[in-house]
Design an enzyme around this catalytic site. Structure first.
Site, PDB file in Angstrom:
ATOM      1  N   LYS A  42      74.087 -26.574 -58.170  1.00 23.80           N
ATOM      2  CA  LYS A  42      73.874 -27.006 -59.555  1.00 23.80           C
ATOM      3  C   LYS A  42      72.684 -27.952 -59.475  1.00 23.80           C
ATOM      4  O   LYS A  42      72.842 -29.153 -59.223  1.00 23.80           O
ATOM      5  CB  LYS A  42      75.132 -27.727 -60.072  1.00 23.80           C
ATOM      6  CG  LYS A  42      74.983 -28.362 -61.442  1.00 23.80           C
ATOM      7  CD  LYS A  42      75.270 -27.411 -62.585  1.00 23.80           C
ATOM      8  CE  LYS A  42      75.039 -28.081 -63.931  1.00 23.80           C
ATOM      9  NZ  LYS A  42      75.349 -27.177 -65.065  1.00 23.80           N
ATOM     10  N   GLU A 120      73.832 -22.454 -60.640  1.00 23.63           N
ATOM     11  CA  GLU A 120      74.133 -22.589 -62.072  1.00 23.63           C
ATOM     12  C   GLU A 120      73.068 -23.434 -62.754  1.00 23.63           C
ATOM     13  O   GLU A 120      72.776 -24.558 -62.326  1.00 23.63           O
ATOM     14  CB  GLU A 120      75.508 -23.255 -62.289  1.00 23.63           C
ATOM     15  CG  GLU A 120      75.838 -23.329 -63.779  1.00 23.63           C
ATOM     16  CD  GLU A 120      76.973 -24.282 -64.149  1.00 23.63           C
ATOM     17  OE1 GLU A 120      77.765 -24.655 -63.274  1.00 23.63           O
ATOM     18  OE2 GLU A 120      77.028 -24.650 -65.346  1.00 23.63           O
TER      19      GLU A 120
END
Ligand SMILES: Nc1ncnc2c1ncn2[C@@H]1O[C@H](COP(=O)(O)OP(=O)(O)OP(=O)(O)O)[C@@H](O)[C@H]1O
Ligand SMILES: [Mg+2]
Length: 247
Positions: A42, A120
């Protein structure tokens, strides 16, 4: 074993809160169950949570737990910003300068540690990371193919196609769409007809529809029956890697 023809994939969504973390975590778990050594990332979290003076990314924690990854949280999530705003604004308020080299260095390290890295984004494709560098620019810079998460209800055709077609316009390889948060009891005509329309008008396979699961919660890192349900609902064999070699 499932074939992996790229070193990673990037999970974006048609909006914030659409289920990127849940779907990315589920994909990580499904690849791991097929014997693929999966990593997660992330790159930038805004809306980070402060606990005992320490700022952490709930998304990063959920992704690591779902995918069974033990990597250093600082590597998985190089930038965690507290304000719940777009990364450029959250960074500016926090007095942080986002250095893209820090992100690409962490990315390279994680891809060297794993067979497949699931990354992500934050928000959707056109969210600014810095004032002049958008999430879509990061997808291009990392050279990853894209998976798009979309909601099931009315309006999703427009949002999904805007995301998929803009990605294609930028030359990003689009390998799959996931419809997330389907509720059978609320499903009307749009929920039942949109997936086939999105698939036909984008040329990108819908790899499945993940139902709404009350046992799942990102903020408390509850996986509930996510992995078992994803195993029935999502078909990672449908991802259209094409001739992508991941760059
Ligand atoms: N299939 C699902 N069943 C039940 N809850 C879900 C499901 N998908 C997402 N949620 C919940 O909805 C919220 C938003 O999901 P998620 O965090 O995955 O979205 P996101 O797109 O990653 O958001 P962000 O842009 O903040 O990263 C979370 O609280 C999550 O637990
Ligand atoms: Mg998320």
């Amino acid at each position: 074993m499932v074939s992996v023809q790229a070193r990673g994939l990037f999970v974006t969504g048609t909006d914030t809160g659409v289920g990127k973390t849940v779907v990315a975590g589920a994909l990580g778990a499904l690849f791991r169950l097929r014997g693929v050594d999966v990593g997660v990332m992330k790159p930038v979290q805004s809306g980070g949570v402060r606990e005992g003076g320490h700022l952490f990314s709930e998304d990063s924690r959920f992704l690591r737990k779902a995918a069974g990854v033990d990597d250093d949280p600082a590597l998985v999530n190089p930038y965690c910003l507290e304000p719940p705003a777009s990364p450029n604004v959250a960074a500016s308020i926090s007095g942080v300068q986002i250095d893209l080299n820090v992100i690409t260095t962490a990315f390279q390290k994680l891809t060297s540690l794993h067979e497949l890295l699931i990354v992500e984004g934050a928000g959707g494709l056109l969210v600014p990371i810095t004032d002049d560098f958008l999430m879509a620019d990061l997808v291009v810079a990392l050279g990853l193919p894209l998976v798009v998460v979309a909601r099931p209800n009315l309006g999703t055709i427009n949002h999904a196609l805007l995301t998929l077609r803009y990605a294609q316009h930028l030359g990003i390889k689009t390998i799959g769409t996931v419809i997330n948060g389907y509720r059978e009891e609320e499903a009307g005509i749009p929920e039942k007809t949109s997936p086939a329309i999105i698939e036909r008008l984008s040329g990108v396979p819908i790899i499945g529809t993940l139902p709404y699961l009350s046992s799942v919660d990102v903020s408390s890192a509850r996986l509930g029956d996510l992995i078992e349900t994803a195993g029935r609902s999502l078909d990672i064999e449908k991802l259209d890697w094409g001739d992508s070699d991941g760059g």
